[in-house]
Design a protein around this motif. Structure first.
Motif, PDB file in Angstrom:
ATOM      1  N   UNK A  56       0.825  -1.204   0.000  1.00 20.92           N
ATOM      2  CA  UNK A  56       0.000   0.000   0.000  1.00 20.92           C
ATOM      3  C   UNK A  56       0.861   1.257   0.000  1.00 20.92           C
ATOM      4  N   UNK A  57       1.847   1.308   0.890  1.00 25.26           N
ATOM      5  CA  UNK A  57       2.637   2.532   0.992  1.00 25.26           C
ATOM      6  C   UNK A  57       3.567   2.726  -0.209  1.00 25.26           C
ATOM      7  N   UNK A  58       4.050   1.630  -0.800  1.00 23.46           N
ATOM      8  CA  UNK A  58       4.902   1.825  -1.976  1.00 23.46           C
ATOM      9  C   UNK A  58       4.062   2.221  -3.183  1.00 23.46           C
ATOM     10  N   UNK A  59       2.811   1.740  -3.277  1.00 23.31           N
ATOM     11  CA  UNK A  59       1.903   2.249  -4.307  1.00 23.31           C
ATOM     12  C   UNK A  59       1.583   3.720  -4.058  1.00 23.31           C
ATOM     13  N   UNK A  60       1.389   4.065  -2.789  1.00 28.38           N
ATOM     14  CA  UNK A  60       1.106   5.450  -2.412  1.00 28.38           C
ATOM     15  C   UNK A  60       2.263   6.362  -2.814  1.00 28.38           C
ATOM     16  N   UNK A  61       3.503   5.917  -2.536  1.00 33.44           N
ATOM     17  CA  UNK A  61       4.668   6.732  -2.883  1.00 33.44           C
ATOM     18  C   UNK A  61       4.852   6.839  -4.385  1.00 33.44           C
ATOM     19  N   UNK A  62       4.435   5.784  -5.125  1.00 33.77           N
ATOM     20  CA  UNK A  62       4.514   5.838  -6.583  1.00 33.77           C
ATOM     21  C   UNK A  62       3.558   6.883  -7.142  1.00 33.77           C
ATOM     22  N   UNK A  63       2.375   6.997  -6.521  1.00 28.73           N
ATOM     23  CA  UNK A  63       1.353   7.899  -7.033  1.00 28.73           C
ATOM     24  C   UNK A  63       1.514   9.320  -6.504  1.00 28.73           C
ATOM     25  N   UNK A  64       2.036   9.468  -5.281  1.00 28.00           N
ATOM     26  CA  UNK A  64       2.142  10.788  -4.653  1.00 28.00           C
ATOM     27  C   UNK A  64       3.593  11.067  -4.295  1.00 28.00           C
ATOM     28  N   UNK A  65       4.105  12.164  -4.787  1.00 23.79           N
ATOM     29  CA  UNK A  65       5.454  12.604  -4.452  1.00 23.79           C
ATOM     30  C   UNK A  65       5.366  13.823  -3.546  1.00 23.79           C
ATOM     31  N   UNK A  66       6.517  14.273  -3.077  1.00 24.90           N
ATOM     32  CA  UNK A  66       6.546  15.540  -2.356  1.00 24.90           C
ATOM     33  C   UNK A  66       6.045  16.685  -3.221  1.00 24.90           C
ATOM     34  N   UNK A 195       7.786   4.802   5.732  1.00 27.06           N
ATOM     35  CA  UNK A 195       8.208   5.908   6.595  1.00 27.06           C
ATOM     36  C   UNK A 195       7.762   7.255   6.039  1.00 27.06           C
ATOM     37  N   UNK A 196       8.052   7.507   4.761  1.00 25.05           N
ATOM     38  CA  UNK A 196       7.723   8.822   4.201  1.00 25.05           C
ATOM     39  C   UNK A 196       6.223   8.999   4.052  1.00 25.05           C
ATOM     40  N   UNK A 197       5.497   7.901   3.778  1.00 24.62           N
ATOM     41  CA  UNK A 197       4.046   8.015   3.625  1.00 24.62           C
ATOM     42  C   UNK A 197       3.372   8.444   4.910  1.00 24.62           C
ATOM     43  N   UNK A 198       3.802   7.853   6.014  1.00 20.80           N
ATOM     44  CA  UNK A 198       3.236   8.234   7.315  1.00 20.80           C
ATOM     45  C   UNK A 198       3.560   9.689   7.631  1.00 20.80           C
ATOM     46  N   UNK A 199       4.818  10.090   7.403  1.00 17.53           N
ATOM     47  CA  UNK A 199       5.219  11.473   7.681  1.00 17.53           C
ATOM     48  C   UNK A 199       4.418  12.453   6.834  1.00 17.53           C
ATOM     49  N   UNK A 200       4.206  12.106   5.566  1.00 22.61           N
ATOM     50  CA  UNK A 200       3.485  12.999   4.666  1.00 22.61           C
ATOM     51  C   UNK A 200       2.018  13.130   5.066  1.00 22.61           C
ATOM     52  N   UNK A 261       5.156   1.425 -11.451  1.00 24.97           N
ATOM     53  CA  UNK A 261       3.828   1.034 -10.976  1.00 24.97           C
ATOM     54  C   UNK A 261       3.527  -0.416 -11.362  1.00 24.97           C
ATOM     55  N   UNK A 262       3.867  -0.789 -12.593  1.00 26.58           N
ATOM     56  CA  UNK A 262       3.651  -2.167 -13.049  1.00 26.58           C
ATOM     57  C   UNK A 262       4.436  -3.148 -12.176  1.00 26.58           C
ATOM     58  N   UNK A 277      -4.786  -3.534  -1.024  1.00 31.86           N
ATOM     59  CA  UNK A 277      -3.993  -2.306  -1.108  1.00 31.86           C
ATOM     60  C   UNK A 277      -4.702  -1.260  -1.951  1.00 31.86           C
ATOM     61  N   UNK A 278      -5.307  -1.686  -3.070  1.00 30.00           N
ATOM     62  CA  UNK A 278      -6.050  -0.747  -3.903  1.00 30.00           C
ATOM     63  C   UNK A 278      -7.287  -0.216  -3.179  1.00 30.00           C
ATOM     64  N   UNK A 279      -7.901  -1.049  -2.343  1.00 32.52           N
ATOM     65  CA  UNK A 279      -9.073  -0.596  -1.587  1.00 32.52           C
ATOM     66  C   UNK A 279      -8.700   0.565  -0.661  1.00 32.52           C
ATOM     67  N   UNK A 280      -7.550   0.476  -0.026  1.00 30.62           N
ATOM     68  CA  UNK A 280      -7.093   1.588   0.830  1.00 30.62           C
ATOM     69  C   UNK A 280      -6.639   2.772  -0.021  1.00 30.62           C
ATOM     70  N   UNK A 281      -6.012   2.488  -1.165  1.00 31.68           N
ATOM     71  CA  UNK A 281      -5.557   3.564  -2.046  1.00 31.68           C
ATOM     72  C   UNK A 281      -6.717   4.419  -2.547  1.00 31.68           C
ATOM     73  N   UNK A 282      -7.912   3.833  -2.617  1.00 33.89           N
ATOM     74  CA  UNK A 282      -9.075   4.580  -3.118  1.00 33.89           C
ATOM     75  C   UNK A 282      -9.387   5.798  -2.261  1.00 33.89           C
ATOM     76  N   UNK A 283      -8.971   5.784  -0.986  1.00 32.47           N
ATOM     77  CA  UNK A 283      -9.227   6.927  -0.093  1.00 32.47           C
ATOM     78  C   UNK A 283      -8.155   8.010  -0.186  1.00 32.47           C
ATOM     79  N   UNK A 284      -7.017   7.680  -0.744  1.00 36.53           N
ATOM     80  CA  UNK A 284      -5.879   8.593  -0.698  1.00 36.53           C
ATOM     81  C   UNK A 284      -6.052   9.878  -1.512  1.00 36.53           C
ATOM     82  N   UNK A 285      -6.778   9.863  -2.646  1.00 35.54           N
ATOM     83  CA  UNK A 285      -6.969  11.148  -3.338  1.00 35.54           C
ATOM     84  C   UNK A 285      -7.622  12.209  -2.457  1.00 35.54           C
TER      85      UNK A 285
END
Length: 507
Positions: A56-66, A195-200, A261-262, A277-285
């Motif tokens: 989940x967090x590595x997908x999150x980091x792939x989709x969202x950067x600083x 680590x970075x996902x939680x901090x962000x 991402x692939x 992981x995708x189910x949780x990612x759906x809330x991230x936007x």
């Protein structure tokens, strides 16, 4: 990024702490993952064993950067409520993932895919199609990595109040990134992403809370906009609306077929893990770009009348004000901006790892040195990554403004891979020659428009117009020249057995 009043020594201390933690994670990940330093599957895919949290967090980091924090808020400041499109951008990425990721996962697991090019080679059996896809992937990854290097230097310089100069900051964190990536591969990258996902997430949540406190609440903000800048809450003109929908489609498809991402799809422990992981990612936007959007809108009231250049510093300016509320917010804002830099580094390391794997597997071991051992190919991929970073550092050292055109080409070229992945998974008639022609024409059309300075055609981005041509050629050509035979693309059982040896799809 604004030179923060809480920068200097405190900024250096927090960056040093993040760097040390990244190195520690890389060291531990390399020790705990068998093969992380010796075989390509262990290094580039964490052995295909990422659990739900790490995935989940590595997908999150792939989709969202600083950049999603420091770049999207100023755009909301300048555009007003029309920038709400940034939220459905990210929702569209999840929708695109769900369209093809579970099906691709089953095929990848069954055939031990390592890179995105393995799917292209398996599905179409064509060297020209595979090489063109590799070229588009490497172009997109190089641009993505270059963008992160520039953002990294700016973020470090801003956080430390220029105590650490732009160039020194880039080099220092590039060395950190290379070391932990070499030590732990995908597993190290995934756990630094945690680590970075939680901090962000924590940091932007408190940034929003502090900004709302300073503005007196959202009612005050909207009242101010209606009275002073009503154009920012008006219904946009037709061309802007067309561009909005077009960008949602292009970014949704383009971000979902990024090579890194692939590879995260390949790295999942199971199909159930991937879907959760995708189910949780759906809330991230809503929790990320939605929050950043609101922060940018609040900035219109807090700092009215900023020029375009000055508005780029908006997040740092708001963070300065929030840090002044009390000691708690002071500490949280330092952690936020350290997290922003860590997020940029974590996004860059994903692109670097994918670039190295494509060189190692798809170029070096297949064409340059077919008789090489897996360890030799892995070393070659690591060296190629260092060389690529060195070249990009030269460009990023004094980034020219003309790099904007190259950044735009990132999505507009990479999205041309979408038909090969999505149509190729569901339509067995899709054949190699139309796919090659479609990718070439779509990429060429988008590239010519961008380099000519034509960003849109009646609101439609050049990349999406190129994708339209691409799809027409793929479909029309395949109806005229259907594939003579196509490999099995049916999904497999969730309890499919272990993947074949890593070399099975390479040799």
């Amino acid at each position: 990024m604004e030179n923060l009043s809480f920068g200097g020594a405190s900024g250096i201390a927090i960056l040093a702490s993040y760097a040390a933690l990244m190195l520690l994670i890389g060291f531990l990940a390399g020790r705990r993952q068998p093969g992380a330093r010796t075989d390509m599957r262990g290094h580039y895919l964490a052995g295909g064993g990422l659990g739900m949290v790490a995935l989940f967090f590595t997908l999150y980091a792939t989709q969202y950067s600083g950049n999603s924090v420091v770049g999207y808020a100023p755009e909301a400041y300048r555009s007003g409520f029309t920038w709400w499109q940034s939220v459905p951008f990210m929702i569209a990425v999840i929708a695109a993932y769900l369209l093809f990721a579970p099906r691709l996962y089953g095929i990848a697991k069954r055939n031990a895919f390592l890179t995105p090019a393995d799917w292209i080679r398996y599905r179409f059996g064509s060297t020209p199609v595979t090489i063109l896809a590799i070229v588009l992937m490497l172009w997109g990854l190089a641009n993505y990595l270059l963008e992160q290097l520039v953002a990294m230097g700016q973020g470090i310089s801003g956080l430390t109040g220029d105590t650490i100069p732009y160039q020194v900051g880039v080099v220092a964190f590039v060395v950190v990134m290379l070391v932990y990536s070499w030590l732990g591969g995908m597993r190290a990258v995934a756990f630094t992403d945690v680590m970075q996902g939680i901090a962000l997430l924590v940091g932007i949540g408190f940034l929003l809370a502090g900004a709302l406190y300073l503005a007196g609440g959202m009612n005050e903000v909207t009242t101010y906009l209606a009275a002073n800048e009503p154009e920012k809450i008006e219904v946009p003109p037709l061309e802007d609306s067309v561009n909005w929908v077009s960008m949602i489609v292009m970014i949704g498809l383009g971000a979902a077929v990024y090579p890194h991402a692939i590879q995260r799809i390949y790295a999942a422990r199971s199909e159930r893990t991937l879907k959760r992981s995708f189910a949780f990612m759906a809330w991230m936007p809503l929790l990320t770009t939605g929050v950043v959007f609101v922060v940018g809108i609040i900035g219109i009231q807090l700092f009215p009348g900023l020029s375009e250049d000055r508005s780029e510093l908006l997040v740092g300016m708001i963070a300065n004000e929030v840090a002044g509320i009390n000691a708690f917010f002071f500490v949280i804002m330092i952690l936020l901006f350290g997290g922003v830099v860590a997020a940029i580094v974590s996004t860059a390391d994903s692109a670097l790892l994918s670039l190295s794997s494509i060189f190692s597997r798809d170029l070096y071991r297949r064409y340059l040195n077919p008789r090489s051992t897996e360890q030799a190919a892995l070393r070659a991929g690591k060296v190629a990554g260092v060389v690529a970073v060195a070249v990009l550092l030269v460009i990023a050292w004094n980034p020219p403004t003309t790099l904007y055109n190259i950044f735009v080409l990132k999505f507009e070229l990479i999205v041309q891979l979408a038909p090969a992945f999505i149509l190729g998974l569901y339509w067995r008639r899709l054949s190699a020659v139309p796919v090659f022609c479609g990718m070439a024409v779509g990429a060429g059309f988008a590239g010519v428009l961008t380099m000519a300075g034509v960003s849109t055609l009646y609101g439609v981005p050049g990349g999406l117009a190129g994708l339209g041509l691409n799809v027409l050629i793929c479909v029309g050509g395949s109806l005229l020249l259907p594939a003579r035979s196509a490999p099995d693309t049916e999904p497999v059982s969730r309890t499919a057995g272990a993947a074949a040896p890593a070399d099975a799809a390479a040799d």
